[in-house]
Design a protein around this motif. Structure first.
Motif, PDB file in Angstrom:
ATOM      1  N   ASP A   1       0.847  -1.188   0.000  1.00  0.00           N
ATOM      2  CA  ASP A   1       0.000   0.000   0.000  1.00  0.00           C
ATOM      3  C   ASP A   1       0.887   1.244   0.000  1.00  0.00           C
ATOM      4  O   ASP A   1       1.559   1.554   0.992  1.00  0.00           O
ATOM      5  CB  ASP A   1      -0.915  -0.014   1.222  1.00  0.00           C
ATOM      6  CG  ASP A   1      -2.014   1.029   1.128  1.00  0.00           C
ATOM      7  OD1 ASP A   1      -1.995   1.814   0.160  1.00  0.00           O
ATOM      8  OD2 ASP A   1      -2.889   1.044   2.012  1.00  0.00           O
TER       9      ASP A   1
ATOM     10  N   ASN B   1       0.401   4.423   2.594  1.00  0.00           N
ATOM     11  CA  ASN B   1       0.709   4.290   4.015  1.00  0.00           C
ATOM     12  C   ASN B   1       2.164   4.638   4.269  1.00  0.00           C
ATOM     13  O   ASN B   1       3.005   4.561   3.372  1.00  0.00           O
ATOM     14  CB  ASN B   1       0.438   2.866   4.500  1.00  0.00           C
ATOM     15  CG  ASN B   1      -1.043   2.572   4.618  1.00  0.00           C
ATOM     16  OD1 ASN B   1      -1.870   3.447   4.395  1.00  0.00           O
ATOM     17  ND2 ASN B   1      -1.379   1.345   4.956  1.00  0.00           N
TER      18      ASN B   1
ATOM     19  N   TYR C   1       5.294   3.612   7.102  1.00  0.00           N
ATOM     20  CA  TYR C   1       5.608   2.439   7.910  1.00  0.00           C
ATOM     21  C   TYR C   1       6.736   2.770   8.883  1.00  0.00           C
ATOM     22  O   TYR C   1       7.602   3.604   8.603  1.00  0.00           O
ATOM     23  CB  TYR C   1       6.034   1.269   7.018  1.00  0.00           C
ATOM     24  CG  TYR C   1       4.989   0.846   6.019  1.00  0.00           C
ATOM     25  CD1 TYR C   1       4.083  -0.152   6.320  1.00  0.00           C
ATOM     26  CD2 TYR C   1       4.901   1.456   4.769  1.00  0.00           C
ATOM     27  CE1 TYR C   1       3.111  -0.547   5.407  1.00  0.00           C
ATOM     28  CE2 TYR C   1       3.937   1.071   3.849  1.00  0.00           C
ATOM     29  CZ  TYR C   1       3.044   0.075   4.181  1.00  0.00           C
ATOM     30  OH  TYR C   1       2.092  -0.311   3.284  1.00  0.00           O
TER      31      TYR C   1
ATOM     32  N   GLN D   1       1.864   0.895  10.766  1.00  0.00           N
ATOM     33  CA  GLN D   1       1.538   1.563   9.503  1.00  0.00           C
ATOM     34  C   GLN D   1       0.288   2.398   9.694  1.00  0.00           C
ATOM     35  O   GLN D   1      -0.652   1.991  10.395  1.00  0.00           O
ATOM     36  CB  GLN D   1       1.351   0.557   8.377  1.00  0.00           C
ATOM     37  CG  GLN D   1       0.420  -0.596   8.676  1.00  0.00           C
ATOM     38  CD  GLN D   1       0.351  -1.575   7.530  1.00  0.00           C
ATOM     39  OE1 GLN D   1       0.195  -1.174   6.380  1.00  0.00           O
ATOM     40  NE2 GLN D   1       0.462  -2.858   7.829  1.00  0.00           N
TER      41      GLN D   1
ATOM     42  N   PRO E   1      -2.215   5.507   7.439  1.00  0.00           N
ATOM     43  CA  PRO E   1      -2.454   6.118   6.125  1.00  0.00           C
ATOM     44  C   PRO E   1      -2.069   7.596   6.102  1.00  0.00           C
ATOM     45  O   PRO E   1      -2.034   8.269   7.137  1.00  0.00           O
ATOM     46  CB  PRO E   1      -3.957   5.924   5.923  1.00  0.00           C
ATOM     47  CG  PRO E   1      -4.510   5.863   7.304  1.00  0.00           C
ATOM     48  CD  PRO E   1      -3.459   5.208   8.155  1.00  0.00           C
TER      49      PRO E   1
ATOM     50  N   GLN F   1      -6.699   4.582  13.134  1.00  0.00           N
ATOM     51  CA  GLN F   1      -6.330   4.105  11.810  1.00  0.00           C
ATOM     52  C   GLN F   1      -4.943   3.462  11.777  1.00  0.00           C
ATOM     53  O   GLN F   1      -4.500   3.015  10.717  1.00  0.00           O
ATOM     54  CB  GLN F   1      -6.371   5.274  10.811  1.00  0.00           C
ATOM     55  CG  GLN F   1      -7.746   5.847  10.582  1.00  0.00           C
ATOM     56  CD  GLN F   1      -8.687   4.849   9.922  1.00  0.00           C
ATOM     57  OE1 GLN F   1      -8.253   3.953   9.218  1.00  0.00           O
ATOM     58  NE2 GLN F   1      -9.982   5.003  10.176  1.00  0.00           N
TER      59      GLN F   1
END
Length: 804
Positions: A141, A144, A146, A255, A257, A271
């Motif tokens: 993704d 995102n 990390y 992680q 977003p 989230q």
């Protein structure tokens, strides 16, 4: 013996093939937000640590997992300290400003750490992390950011220690004295054991464990190697460097977003996804008689085997609950190893186990146990949790917004906008400062120096003149700017008038819409009132339905109870009928047996009487012994009708005890206190008996036979003793009953009351006929009475022998 496994690797397998089959799916799940657990299990010396760590030039599972993680998320990593772990197994997100302040605070510490790019790798492990295949996860993704955190712990003697904790030198390996306790001195502080806790999501974690944020494979493996040097190993008979503890290397991936602009991290803790991959190098199972362990090594081996046995017990209970539908409690808390990974067995992630087998003949028995346990673990299936919902932001916003900014900058640069104006302004300022005359040296060399000050005055006058020119130019620019502002205000006013007209039209439209809205609201209220009435009616009907259902359920329950009571009563009646039938059958059998025994006794008595009568009839008349002549001459003997009682000098006959036929059983000897002692020749003697005057429940419970002694008067006036024998039977109510099975009769007869008629062979020459026709028992007992063994004549028949 054959065992079946999901995958079997040969002796020549390379680390990459093992990683692709076993560990690569776990790393893919980690990046997708799922947990994973990987065990290496086997006998001591079978290659577990080598499989996990690898060797120089050929890295094992751990460095390959780290390389795959950073190859996949490398360009999407957040800056250091954007993610911050808390003390409750959670993660917080900080803004970039807060992360910058955190980095500056950490860099201001006395011993700043070397950046990852400038770090010199330890040559001891540099070759292990040099992975050339560049394995990575597809479809990461990109929206995102990390962050990777690692921690390293060991479970030693069922205690948890942090291998990354800053501690004095050699503190993890203390010196032990002869009493197996650490040496107490001022320099050594024993490491503190960590405690397991449960977070709000019911996940287990180690309290106070050091978790380091890493940004590259080299940095992460360096942290691992620093903890590996503190791990407990020892030399045993089976392995030169045997692991004496279970090591757990935990990789946490946080992680979150990006926001809608694709620039910064979304500041919402809900989230954030935190996934975990645990790589466990178990200590080898071993037998102490083979390792020759003693002292500390013996205690370590016992704790290792105990934790592995607890792991096996947990797997077996899970398998039994799954196969048979039971709900047995899994003993996770019996060992720190199983308690730490309780969530994985409950379904919070995948579990993989690598079984290392050494083909040595000496390890045959241990290898069989290991493979049997590993084969059984494949049958355990756990429920997987549902994936978390994704956020509602547009995917692909990171690169789309970046491309938009680049295109915007290019357009502005082409039009000569702010992007191109900044260099022109900077270049004009630079040209202006370059055109200013440089200031001459202001240093006065001596008192007669008359050139320095005039030159300085001239340079300052030039600068003042240029300043006046700039001020005039600035005033002109200000006037032009004011004119432009007035023009702009007039255009704005015209636009406001136009906008006001449009607003008036919009307000008329809004007024009409408000009127329509009010009409719709009145209609809605009317419909709501009707709905409320219908809901109340439905509530009344629902209440009636509920009451009727409850009444129906109560009636059905009542019918079920009546039916169950009826079945119970029928079963009870059948049991009572069966019990009564068996009771009367036993009673009838007992009475028949008693009647048969009584008839047999009567027949036996009649037979005895007949035999005695036959013996009397068929007995030849014995010659009557002659009395001495002096007595016959002295006086005539008198006729004696009754035998005199025995003389006191007659020797007493020793009483013989009559032994019961069932001497090996436990008897209750019931002798009423009213019985008269008979002192007959044959007395009933029962060994192992409890003599009581009245039967008691306690005595009957301890014995299995019963004997009742009963006395009564016979028809001839003598005392007759009867022995009633029976069996003690346990009843259904927990009591005892006696069933009589035998009767024995003992009768006492006086010999003085019996006289027998005899026929002398020769008549008395003196003419004493009356005395010669009758003789008493005393005369007959002048000879010995003997019963030969094995005689077929039966009791009561007497044999005459020689005189005493």
């Amino acid at each position: 013996t054959q065992y079946s496994f999901k995958e079997v690797f040969g002796t020549q397998v390379v680390q990459k093939e093992l990683f692709d089959v076993v560990a690569k799916p776990l790393v893919e799940d980690l990046i997708r937000g799922k947990n994973g657990l990987l065990f290496t299990y086997g006998v001591t010396g079978s290659g577990k640590t080598h499989t996990m760590t690898g060797s120089p030039g050929d890295g094992g599972l751990l460095p390959r997992c780290l390389a795959m993680i950073f190859n996949s998320i490398g360009p999407f990593q957040a800056k250091r300290f954007v993610f911050k772990l808390d003390d409750k197994n959670g993660v917080d997100v900080q803004s970039e400003v807060e992360a910058l302040l955190e980095r500056q605070r950490r860099e201001a510490l006395p011993v700043p750490k070397t950046p990852a790019g400038k770090r010199q790798l330890d040559p001891e492990f540099a070759d292990m992390i040099n992975v050339q295949d560049h394995c990575r996860v597809e479809d990461v993704d990109e929206d995102n950011v990390y962050g990777v955190f690692v921690s390293y712990i060991e479970i030693y003697n069922n205690y948890i220690y942090d291998l990354l904790e800053e501690a004095p030198l050699e503190s993890i390996k203390p010196k032990w004295n002869s009493c197996n306790t650490p040496v107490r001195n001022g320099d050594f502080v024993p490491p503190q054991s960590k405690i397991l806790r449960e977070d709000q999501n019911h996940n287990m974690y180690v309290t106070g464990c050091t978790e380091v944020e890493v940004k590259s494979t080299e940095e992460a493996f360096e942290v691992f190697w620093r903890g590996q040097k503190k791990r407990r190993i020892a030399n045993t008979q089976l392995n030169r460097e045997s692991s004496r503890s279970h090591s757990v290397f935990i990789i946490k991936l946080a992680q979150a977003p990006l926001d809608a602009d694709g620039d910064n991290v979304l500041q919402e803790k809900e989230q954030i996804t935190l996934s975990q991959l645990s790589l466990v190098d178990l200590a080898g199972s071993e037998r102490t008689n083979r390792t020759k362990a003693e002292g500390n090594r013996l205690r370590e081996a016992g704790n290792i085997n105990q934790s592995l046995m607890t792991l096996r017990t947990c797997i077996e209970v899970l398998r039994e609950n799954q196969l048979y539908g039971t709900n047995k409690m899994v003993p996770y808390r019996d060992s720190k190893l199983t308690h730490l990974f309780k969530n994985y067995f409950d379904g919070e992630g995948k579990v993989r186990m690598i079984v290392c087998v050494n083909p040595k003949a000496e390890d045959y028995e241990e290898s069989l146990q290991v493979m049997r346990f590993a084969e059984m673990t494949q049958e355990v299936e756990v429920a997987r949790p549902v994936d978390r919902p994704l956020c509602g932001l547009t995917p692909g916003r990171r690169f789309r917004n970046q491309a938009f900014r680049e295109e915007l900058s290019r357009k502005l640069e082409m039009r000569g906008g702010p992007v191109g104006g900044e260099p022109e302004e900077q270049s004009a300022a630079e040209l202006f400062f370059q055109r200013l005359p440089p200031l001459p040296s202001c240093e006065l060399l001596d008192i007669n120096d008359d050139q320095t000050l005039p030159k300085l005055i001239e340079a300052l006058e030039q600068r003042h003149h240029m300043r006046q020119l700039l001020a005039e130019e600035f005033a002109k620019n200000v006037l032009a700017f004011k004119t432009m502002l007035q023009e702009f205000e007039s255009s704005v006013a015209s636009k406001e008038n136009y906008i006001q007209g449009k607003l008036a039209e919009k307000e008329k439209t809004i007024t009409g819409q408000k009127t329509e809205l009010e009409r719709q609201e009145k209609k809605i209220k009317t419909l709501e009132y009707k709905i409320e009435i219908l809901e109340r009616t439905a509530t009344i009907y629902e209440e009636d339905k509920r009451n009727l259902q409850q009444e129906l359920e109560s009636q059905s329950q009542k019918l079920q109870r009546q039916a169950s009571d009826k079945r119970r009563l029928e079963a009870r009646l059948q049991g009572m009928v069966a019990e009564t039938t068996s009771k009367w059958e036993k009673e009838c059998e007992r009475r028949v047996a008693a009647k048969q025994l009584e008839m047999q006794n009567k027949l036996w008595v009649k037979d005895e009487k007949l035999k005695q009568l036959k013996a009397i009839v068929t007995e030849p008349k014995a010659e009557r012994p002659e009395r001495p002549s002096r007595e016959r001459d002295r006086e005539k003997p008198l006729q004696r009708s009754v035998s005199p009682s025995p003389l006191p000098s007659t020797p007493a006959v020793r009483l013989r005890s009559r032994r019961s036929r069932s001497a090996g059983e436990r008897w209750v000897d019931h002798r009423p206190p009213t019985n008269v002692p008979t002192e007959t020749l044959l007395q009933p003697h029962v060994p192992k008996a409890i003599t009581v005057g009245a039967p008691s429940e306690r005595a009957l419970a301890r014995c299995d036979r019963y004997l009742l002694t009963h006395q009564e008067l016979a028809s001839d006036g003598e005392i007759r003793t009867k022995l009633f024998k029976g069996d003690v039977i346990q009843t259904r109510g927990g009591g005892q009953a006696v069933q009589f099975t035998d009767i024995e009769t003992l009768k006492q007869e006086s010999p003085t009351g019996r006289k027998r008629r005899s026929s002398p062979p020769d008549p008395d020459p003196a003419g004493d006929t009356a005395d010669s026709e009758w003789t008493d028992v005393e005369t007959r007992c002048s000879v010995a009475v003997e019963m030969r063994a094995g005689s077929a004549l039966g009791p009561g028949y007497e044999h005459h022998a020689q005189p005493k």
